[in-house]
Design an enzyme around this catalytic site. Structure first.
Site, PDB file in Angstrom:
ATOM      1  N   TYR B 434       0.809  -1.228   0.000  1.00  0.00           N
ATOM      2  CA  TYR B 434       0.000   0.000   0.000  1.00  0.00           C
ATOM      3  C   TYR B 434       0.843   1.280   0.000  1.00  0.00           C
ATOM      4  O   TYR B 434       2.041   1.233   0.139  1.00  0.00           O
ATOM      5  CB  TYR B 434      -1.093  -0.001   1.058  1.00  0.00           C
ATOM      6  CG  TYR B 434      -0.792  -0.088   2.526  1.00  0.00           C
ATOM      7  CD1 TYR B 434       0.463   0.063   3.067  1.00  0.00           C
ATOM      8  CD2 TYR B 434      -1.857  -0.325   3.414  1.00  0.00           C
ATOM      9  CE1 TYR B 434       0.672   0.003   4.430  1.00  0.00           C
ATOM     10  CE2 TYR B 434      -1.658  -0.402   4.783  1.00  0.00           C
ATOM     11  CZ  TYR B 434      -0.392  -0.230   5.279  1.00  0.00           C
ATOM     12  OH  TYR B 434      -0.196  -0.298   6.626  1.00  0.00           O
ATOM     13  N   GLU B 435       0.197   2.389  -0.219  1.00  0.00           N
ATOM     14  CA  GLU B 435       0.863   3.692  -0.410  1.00  0.00           C
ATOM     15  C   GLU B 435       1.847   3.649  -1.586  1.00  0.00           C
ATOM     16  O   GLU B 435       2.895   4.281  -1.544  1.00  0.00           O
ATOM     17  CB  GLU B 435       1.595   4.148   0.854  1.00  0.00           C
ATOM     18  CG  GLU B 435       0.755   4.214   2.091  1.00  0.00           C
ATOM     19  CD  GLU B 435      -0.492   5.046   1.916  1.00  0.00           C
ATOM     20  OE1 GLU B 435      -1.519   4.667   2.490  1.00  0.00           O
ATOM     21  OE2 GLU B 435      -0.459   6.059   1.185  1.00  0.00           O
ATOM     22  N   GLY B 436       1.488   2.908  -2.629  1.00  0.00           N
ATOM     23  CA  GLY B 436       2.378   2.730  -3.784  1.00  0.00           C
ATOM     24  C   GLY B 436       3.207   1.487  -3.565  1.00  0.00           C
ATOM     25  O   GLY B 436       4.001   1.435  -2.630  1.00  0.00           O
ATOM     26  N   GLN B 441       7.605   2.463  -5.980  1.00  0.00           N
ATOM     27  CA  GLN B 441       8.604   3.283  -5.256  1.00  0.00           C
ATOM     28  C   GLN B 441       9.940   3.243  -5.974  1.00  0.00           C
ATOM     29  O   GLN B 441      10.632   4.252  -6.110  1.00  0.00           O
ATOM     30  CB  GLN B 441       8.814   2.750  -3.824  1.00  0.00           C
ATOM     31  CG  GLN B 441       7.573   2.669  -2.961  1.00  0.00           C
ATOM     32  CD  GLN B 441       6.906   4.010  -2.733  1.00  0.00           C
ATOM     33  OE1 GLN B 441       7.590   5.036  -2.678  1.00  0.00           O
ATOM     34  NE2 GLN B 441       5.596   4.009  -2.641  1.00  0.00           N
TER      35      GLN B 441
END
Lengths: 584, 584
Positions: B434-436, B441
């Site tokens: 999650y969060e990319g 990243q």
């Protein structure tokens, strides 16, 4: 999501083109009369259908529902009982069992491919039959004729199941400390008392009886003996009699394998029968352990294959982002255009297919060790010893890698239970732990198998592999050389460790996992060149192309992992052993 | 098993001795008046107690019980509401919040250590406050004064919570495809309609209101804008008014984080307020995303620390086998005598402590980027950009490694829910997604941060690190050189990729994960030398010795992973890109 599809073409390719199953079987009278490639193909085809249509549908619901311990019964999830009965009636439990006692007598080389399908379809389900086949193997190898007559036919038929009762709360990797006692009785049997934990399939509602193989100590002995302890006693005429003093204390709640019962077993003066010689129980158990260790390796393989199918299918369907170098437009591409997604899928595929080659090759050696004669048999026994810990540890470590990478391909959807990939991660994780942790496997490999005979078996294996590589017709010299260098480095480092193992007693334990990994990644390079070479000119040109591409990926990207792990071994044990324990 | 103990000594060491927090804070007027080392120590001490005594006890029961969706309410597990209230009243939600609106104004460099403790204690719990702090950060940076006045004080106080509503079923990593609409209303607000998935803390029963930051499209626009959409509308006087058109469709059933609600959100003409400029929503959201990305990195760190504590304690207590080189006797040794167990524990410890150094350093750069001026600020902003994707991906990948290795130390007991280590594996797995995802990243890192400015920021960062290394007083030249070589190789390869990124458009995507890993393992070498050097002569000689031993382990065993990953990058993208998609 499509249901599971067995990779039949890959399996036949390994049997037929890579490892020459037909000739192997024809040269062994016991196998020649049972099996040829046509029979094998028919069996694989049928196993594929059963795995897809009967077993796989139990996987998700089995995870959701789990096994339940209710009063003195273990209740398996809906459908397990019916499918287990059909599976048993098809003869699948006794597929590789001794034909003299009702088994189908099929070679292991074939059997492990059927096992792979089972693990791809449903880990929890196939464990019940796998433990049964393992118990039968041990009984067949070590028990009296009377015990064999009484128990084997019912185990092969799947009417009864088998379990392997070793671990106690304070005796896991180190069995010296077990406390379960066996007291000789006047009738020649033994009264077994004690407790065991982590007993897979210790009880269930699938079969009429459960046959436990229990490690226990005779009075005034520190040696460990093996006993056959049925849940329900068997009458002289073979019918079921009274309940024995065997009961389930509780079941464990686990990360995964929720449809497989993991039991705490209690024995209260249970009637048991000695298997093998007194105080030689571990030796007997190892017959089963070796079988189980390979089977658990196959769990890693089957889970990798299932993970690959799920992830590659998702990657071809899921639209997100656009291919690199293409101007972003309105339309998204399937994520398989992205280099990072391809990298993950190729890694899973490369490791899975080489893993299948290792499995079939090890299965072949098990068959030769059992059925061949003279030097061929002796060498096969050495190779089984060498490769079993590798198959167990390397296949299951790569199994976790594969399921984790496949889950990553799914993105956020991979964390949701619905897609099923997270279950595969949870289910496969145990395979690195049970039947001897992968650390224990590595220590067995480096300490006993590689340096135990002063590197003789490894040298023979490497020399033979180098010869095979050199003889390949459609493989570049550069590729051959890349693998040969790695194999020869392994021998060099093994010699170094062997020479220093007495002066540096912690060296083996501290280096073992990296050494096993270095061996595994080099070996897979060998198998990839072998497979790509044998696929050259394959009647299915797409199949040949696929093997070529994946082999090139392996050579470019994964083979060098062997160097990394070997460099770890070369870095020695000082930095591992020097910090005092209380600073941890 | 002892409860969680915050590693206070390590945390103070990093702030005080390694990264010079005291001087950093004194030079910044806004911070100098809020905090000094004494205050920081008191805060860490108190956070440690709260994490151990209040938050950690919720961890296991929260996992067992999970969140429940009942009619239109989300019910969190027993105890969450009471503890969240105490936690909020202690000011912890607003710890780093803007003091002008009721936050405590503490530096991020300190705040991330408090975050670490929270994630060590209970992942699910701390997500509720972490998302709230992130939402407040975004509102503070981009919203109008009126919105700030209305919402920030209630977010900092923990009375209201925040959520980040981005993903839709067909728009995850690629947000271009979102379909949620925002129609301008006469009163200056917007009517929001659509659906979102995977909304962490989308609703719960802990707070009176939930403030959603929702990405949506204005009519006839393909641009994406950001809207503040409260669950319950706020009256002019700040009191709560009518329910807004925001509802939970369902919650997800997940592998882990079972006490954190992951919601499907529906907006039916919900009243929303524009945050930032129209069509600039992604830019605004990135303020929050960067904060969240670091916070999620800290999840990996906190989970690694918790895993280390559990596994090292178990290894010192569990008796099994005897030390190598000692004749087997009756008595078993604690398993920490075994090289393979030590290898796993040292690996976890080495990666965790270097990870904490990366976290504190990145926190320091966030503070400088926010509060410093001129060149210092400009450079800090570049470093935040460079290091945020590394911190997110590398810390969370190592978090999974750490929990998996710790689970392996537990053997069979690690697979049982009772010991708690398997929950840590399940809970930490999401942090890589999650969060990319960590792939995203890595592509951000290599594509935007490293090659986006023609390697300028990386070169500056490496040159500065090399200078720092050279200046170390108690470190051997060989060790310095080993790290310097790796750092300089990273620059070299980055130059190569930068020079070829146009002619080989897939190169960045296909190489990114390995490049980020190569960078991470080299950077951790830098931090280990720095830490061991700064610990030299520490008043606690055991502490200094421990840093020395672990640094030596890192240099001997883990630094070379950087070479392996860089060799992967150097092997190019051809073997990844050449197989046609239909052969997968």
């Amino acid at each position: 999501m499509n249901p599971y599809q067995a990779p039949l073409k890959d399996m036949q390719f390994l049997l037929e083109d890579v490892f020459d199953a037909q000739n192997t079987w024809q040269e062994i009278p016991e196998l020649a009369e049972m099996v040829d490639m046509d029979t094998a193909t028919a069996i694989l085809d049928e196993a594929g259908k059963i795995s897809r249509d009967l077993v796989h549908p139990l996987n998700r619901s089995g995870d959701e529902q789990g096994v339940v311990h209710q009063s003195d019964t273990i209740i398996t999830p809906d459908g397990f009982k019916e499918v287990y009965q059909q599976f048993s009636e098809g003869g699948w439990v006794g597929l590789c069992g001794d034909a003299e006692y009702g088994g189908m007598g099929m070679p292991k080389m074939l059997g492990i491919l059927v096992d792979e399908m089972g693990y791809s379809a449903c880990n929890s389900f196939v464990l019940y039959s796998s433990l049964t086949a393992g118990a039968a193997l041990c009984i067949n190898a070590h028990a009296t004729d009377e015990l064999k007559q009484t128990y084997l036919p019912h185990l092969y038929s799947g009417q009864w199941s088998g379990a392997m009762d070793m671990t106690e709360p304070h005796a896991g990797s180190d069995l010296r400390g077990i406390r379960t006692k066996a007291v000789p009785q006047d009738d020649g049997s033994y009264a077994i008392s004690g407790n065991k934990i982590f007993i897979t399939g210790g009880d269930q509602d699938l079969t009429e009886n459960v046959i436990h193989l229990v490690l226990a100590k005779l009075p005034d002995s520190n040696g460990i003996s093996l006993f056959l302890v049925p849940k329900i006693l068997v009458n002289q005429d073979g019918s079921l009699g009274e309940a024995n003093g065997v009961s389930v204390g509780s079941i464990e709640h686990k990360m995964g394998l929720k449809a497989s019962s993991t039991c705490v077993m209690n024995y209260d003066n249970a009637k048991g029968f000695l298997v093998g010689e007194p105080n030689r129980g571990l030796v007997c158990m190892f017959t089963m352990m070796n079988y189980e260790r390979l089977a658990i390796g196959i769990q890693g393989l089957g889970n990798s294959q299932a993970a690959y199918q799920m992830a590659s299918e998702y990657a071809k369907e899921r639209l997100q982002g656009v291919a690199a170098g293409v101007k972003p437009s309105g339309a998204s591409d399937p994520i398989i255009v992205h280099g990072d997604v391809r990298r993950m899928l190729l890694t899973i595929k490369a490791l899975t297919e080489a893993g299948r080659a290792l499995s079939v090759y090890t299965g072949k050696q098990l068959d030769l060790a059992k059925y061949a004669e003279g030097d061929v048999q002796a060498k096969a026994k050495q190779y089984v010893g060498l490769l079993t810990p590798v198959a167990k540890a390397f296949l299951t470590d790569r199994g976790l890698d594969a399921t984790i990478m496949a889950q990553q391909v799914f993105g956020g959807h991979g964390y949701i239970r619905e897609t099923g990939i997270e279950q595969l991660v949870r289910d496969t994780r145990i395979a690195q732990i049970y039947e001897g942790t992968n650390g224990i496997q590595a220590i067995d490999f480096l300490g006993r198998k590689v340096t135990g005979d002063n590197v003789a078996t490894l040298k023979m294996f490497v020399a033979e592999s180098v010869e095979q590589l050199k003889a390949l017709q459609h493989t570049s010299d550069a590729d051959k050389q890349a693998v040969i260098i790695r194999l020869e480095s392994l021998v060099e480092v093994a010699d170094y460790i062997n020479d220093n193992k007495l002066s540096q007693p912690a060296l083996i334990n501290a280096s073992a996992v990296d050494y096993l990994d270095a061996f595994g990644f080099a070996l897979y390079g060998f198998y990839w060149l072998l497979m790509a070479d044998k696929a050259h000119g394959h009647s299915d040109s797409e199949f040949a192309a696929q093997k070529h591409y994946v082999a090139q990926f392996y050579m470019a990207k994964l083979l060098s992992k062997s160097d990394y792990h070997l460099s770890q071994v070369k870095a020695g044990d000082e930095s591992i052993m020097s910090m005092p324990a209380d600073l941890f």
